[in-house]
Design a protein around this motif. Sequence first.
Motif, PDB file in Angstrom:
ATOM      1  N   LEU A   1      -6.759  -3.535   7.536  1.00 48.40           N
ATOM      2  CA  LEU A   1      -7.160  -4.316   6.371  1.00 48.40           C
ATOM      3  C   LEU A   1      -6.964  -5.793   6.711  1.00 48.40           C
ATOM      4  O   LEU A   1      -5.847  -6.224   6.999  1.00 48.40           O
ATOM      5  CB  LEU A   1      -6.327  -3.937   5.144  1.00 48.40           C
ATOM      6  CG  LEU A   1      -6.256  -2.441   4.788  1.00 48.40           C
ATOM      7  CD1 LEU A   1      -5.463  -2.247   3.495  1.00 48.40           C
ATOM      8  CD2 LEU A   1      -7.640  -1.839   4.665  1.00 48.40           C
ATOM      9  N   SER A   2      -8.056  -6.549   6.715  1.00 49.23           N
ATOM     10  CA  SER A   2      -8.002  -7.956   7.101  1.00 49.23           C
ATOM     11  C   SER A   2      -8.306  -8.837   5.899  1.00 49.23           C
ATOM     12  O   SER A   2      -9.354  -8.696   5.263  1.00 49.23           O
ATOM     13  CB  SER A   2      -9.008  -8.250   8.221  1.00 49.23           C
ATOM     14  OG  SER A   2      -8.721  -7.467   9.368  1.00 49.23           O
ATOM     15  N   VAL A   3      -7.393  -9.766   5.608  1.00 49.98           N
ATOM     16  CA  VAL A   3      -7.548 -10.655   4.460  1.00 49.98           C
ATOM     17  C   VAL A   3      -7.817 -12.068   4.969  1.00 49.98           C
ATOM     18  O   VAL A   3      -7.117 -12.568   5.860  1.00 49.98           O
ATOM     19  CB  VAL A   3      -6.277 -10.657   3.584  1.00 49.98           C
ATOM     20  CG1 VAL A   3      -6.498 -11.506   2.337  1.00 49.98           C
ATOM     21  CG2 VAL A   3      -5.888  -9.232   3.201  1.00 49.98           C
ATOM     22  N   LYS A   4      -8.837 -12.713   4.401  1.00 52.47           N
ATOM     23  CA  LYS A   4      -9.138 -14.083   4.794  1.00 52.47           C
ATOM     24  C   LYS A   4      -9.597 -14.890   3.584  1.00 52.47           C
ATOM     25  O   LYS A   4     -10.032 -14.334   2.574  1.00 52.47           O
ATOM     26  CB  LYS A   4     -10.212 -14.121   5.878  1.00 52.47           C
ATOM     27  CG  LYS A   4     -11.567 -13.557   5.458  1.00 52.47           C
ATOM     28  CD  LYS A   4     -12.565 -13.609   6.612  1.00 52.47           C
ATOM     29  CE  LYS A   4     -13.926 -13.026   6.195  1.00 52.47           C
ATOM     30  NZ  LYS A   4     -14.902 -13.058   7.305  1.00 52.47           N
TER      31      LYS A   4
ATOM     32  N   THR B   1      -8.568   0.924  -3.856  1.00 53.40           N
ATOM     33  CA  THR B   1      -8.255   2.205  -3.230  1.00 53.40           C
ATOM     34  C   THR B   1      -9.172   2.439  -2.039  1.00 53.40           C
ATOM     35  O   THR B   1     -10.282   1.897  -1.978  1.00 53.40           O
ATOM     36  CB  THR B   1      -8.383   3.389  -4.211  1.00 53.40           C
ATOM     37  OG1 THR B   1      -9.730   3.441  -4.700  1.00 53.40           O
ATOM     38  CG2 THR B   1      -7.407   3.246  -5.363  1.00 53.40           C
ATOM     39  N   LEU B   2      -8.701   3.260  -1.141  1.00 50.67           N
ATOM     40  CA  LEU B   2      -9.433   3.589   0.078  1.00 50.67           C
ATOM     41  C   LEU B   2      -9.122   5.025   0.432  1.00 50.67           C
ATOM     42  O   LEU B   2      -7.960   5.426   0.427  1.00 50.67           O
ATOM     43  CB  LEU B   2      -9.002   2.644   1.204  1.00 50.67           C
ATOM     44  CG  LEU B   2      -9.413   2.997   2.628  1.00 50.67           C
ATOM     45  CD1 LEU B   2     -10.917   2.868   2.794  1.00 50.67           C
ATOM     46  CD2 LEU B   2      -8.686   2.096   3.619  1.00 50.67           C
TER      47      LEU B   2
ATOM     48  N   TYR C   1      -3.941   0.067  -2.540  1.00 48.25           N
ATOM     49  CA  TYR C   1      -3.438  -1.180  -1.960  1.00 48.25           C
ATOM     50  C   TYR C   1      -3.539  -2.314  -2.976  1.00 48.25           C
ATOM     51  O   TYR C   1      -4.331  -2.263  -3.930  1.00 48.25           O
ATOM     52  CB  TYR C   1      -4.209  -1.543  -0.690  1.00 48.25           C
ATOM     53  CG  TYR C   1      -5.695  -1.739  -0.890  1.00 48.25           C
ATOM     54  CD1 TYR C   1      -6.213  -2.943  -1.374  1.00 48.25           C
ATOM     55  CD2 TYR C   1      -6.590  -0.711  -0.600  1.00 48.25           C
ATOM     56  CE1 TYR C   1      -7.579  -3.116  -1.568  1.00 48.25           C
ATOM     57  CE2 TYR C   1      -7.951  -0.872  -0.791  1.00 48.25           C
ATOM     58  CZ  TYR C   1      -8.434  -2.082  -1.276  1.00 48.25           C
ATOM     59  OH  TYR C   1      -9.786  -2.247  -1.482  1.00 48.25           O
ATOM     60  N   THR C   2      -2.739  -3.337  -2.768  1.00 51.00           N
ATOM     61  CA  THR C   2      -2.766  -4.533  -3.608  1.00 51.00           C
ATOM     62  C   THR C   2      -2.660  -5.753  -2.715  1.00 51.00           C
ATOM     63  O   THR C   2      -1.730  -5.861  -1.899  1.00 51.00           O
ATOM     64  CB  THR C   2      -1.598  -4.540  -4.611  1.00 51.00           C
ATOM     65  OG1 THR C   2      -1.665  -3.364  -5.420  1.00 51.00           O
ATOM     66  CG2 THR C   2      -1.683  -5.764  -5.525  1.00 51.00           C
ATOM     67  N   VAL C   3      -3.621  -6.674  -2.862  1.00 51.24           N
ATOM     68  CA  VAL C   3      -3.625  -7.921  -2.095  1.00 51.24           C
ATOM     69  C   VAL C   3      -2.995  -9.013  -2.947  1.00 51.24           C
ATOM     70  O   VAL C   3      -3.412  -9.246  -4.090  1.00 51.24           O
ATOM     71  CB  VAL C   3      -5.060  -8.327  -1.692  1.00 51.24           C
ATOM     72  CG1 VAL C   3      -5.045  -9.653  -0.926  1.00 51.24           C
ATOM     73  CG2 VAL C   3      -5.713  -7.225  -0.869  1.00 51.24           C
TER      74      VAL C   3
ATOM     75  N   LEU D   1       0.828  -1.211   0.000  1.00 49.43           N
ATOM     76  CA  LEU D   1       0.000   0.000   0.000  1.00 49.43           C
ATOM     77  C   LEU D   1       0.856   1.253   0.000  1.00 49.43           C
ATOM     78  O   LEU D   1       2.017   1.252   0.428  1.00 49.43           O
ATOM     79  CB  LEU D   1      -0.976  -0.013   1.175  1.00 49.43           C
ATOM     80  CG  LEU D   1      -0.446  -0.188   2.600  1.00 49.43           C
ATOM     81  CD1 LEU D   1      -0.016   1.146   3.185  1.00 49.43           C
ATOM     82  CD2 LEU D   1      -1.517  -0.826   3.480  1.00 49.43           C
ATOM     83  N   HIS D   2       0.255   2.347  -0.492  1.00 52.09           N
ATOM     84  CA  HIS D   2       0.896   3.655  -0.499  1.00 52.09           C
ATOM     85  C   HIS D   2      -0.163   4.723  -0.732  1.00 52.09           C
ATOM     86  O   HIS D   2      -1.237   4.445  -1.276  1.00 52.09           O
ATOM     87  CB  HIS D   2       1.973   3.750  -1.592  1.00 52.09           C
ATOM     88  CG  HIS D   2       1.424   3.637  -2.985  1.00 52.09           C
ATOM     89  ND1 HIS D   2       1.301   2.423  -3.632  1.00 52.09           N
ATOM     90  CD2 HIS D   2       0.953   4.572  -3.852  1.00 52.09           C
ATOM     91  CE1 HIS D   2       0.780   2.618  -4.836  1.00 52.09           C
ATOM     92  NE2 HIS D   2       0.553   3.914  -4.988  1.00 52.09           N
ATOM     93  N   ALA D   3       0.118   5.940  -0.297  1.00 49.57           N
ATOM     94  CA  ALA D   3      -0.752   7.067  -0.629  1.00 49.57           C
ATOM     95  C   ALA D   3      -0.531   7.410  -2.095  1.00 49.57           C
ATOM     96  O   ALA D   3       0.604   7.420  -2.575  1.00 49.57           O
ATOM     97  CB  ALA D   3      -0.420   8.270   0.254  1.00 49.57           C
TER      98      ALA D   3
END
Length: 260
Positions: free
Chosen positions: A223-226, A212-213, A198-200, A163-165
């Motif tokens: 940020l929660s990934v499941k 984006t957020l 961001y990139t998952v 992630l980054h701005a």
Amino acid sequence: MHKQILYILSLMGLLSFAACTNEENPLLSEETGEIRFSVVDTTEVEITTKASHSFNVDEFKASLSRGNESIFSNKKYGDIAGSVITCSASSDYMLTAESCTKDEAESTNQGWGQARVSGKETFAVAANESKTVTVNCGVANSSVSVDFSDYITSMYTSYSVELHATDAASRTFTFDKSNYTFKTAYFNVSESGRVLAYTVNLPNLEKPYPGTLTLEPSKSYTLSVKVEGEGSTATATLGIAVNGELRDEIILPQKINPYQ
């Protein structure tokens, strides 16, 4: 979940006649008063980040100005606590206090940044008056952390969120199995917000999932990934929590390859 102290910086004014110490200072007038500083611990605020925050109020930098004129700036609170300052009667004073500067909030800790606490208050000094002016110093920047489900951490050898701005692409963070449990990234965010890209990355996704957020000021994001389900029915989900409360949950459209 950690507790963070919200500090209150109080300006104690014992006012009778005004001016700011030096006789040659153009801020002086015939009416003067004495000002004292104190720090009062009044409130606790829940901050839902992995980082533990502990602020030493004596290290806070305080600045006092009258209109466009600086009376003093970046003085360590511990060095001026209990001292007496003589100031002019006027309606345009401002007191500010901060745990660190905006630049330091994004540059320390190898660029990951740190939590910043600050506050400011405008006030008037009147002759023959005693008053207290209080500056509430609260969290001034936003934080982002990442979490992965037990299934992901136990079944996959590699996984990450980058992630980054969008206005500072060179300041990029990667959360993976080596650091996600303790790392937090900090961002200065104005009232208009700041867009985060961001990139998952999961090994069995057909391709990385980008999104984006828009960050809001003084908020804590997780940020929660499941991954849920098995085989061809398995799906990956991204949850976005703000200050510990789930705000959005996104089912990633990329298919999961059960054989990878």
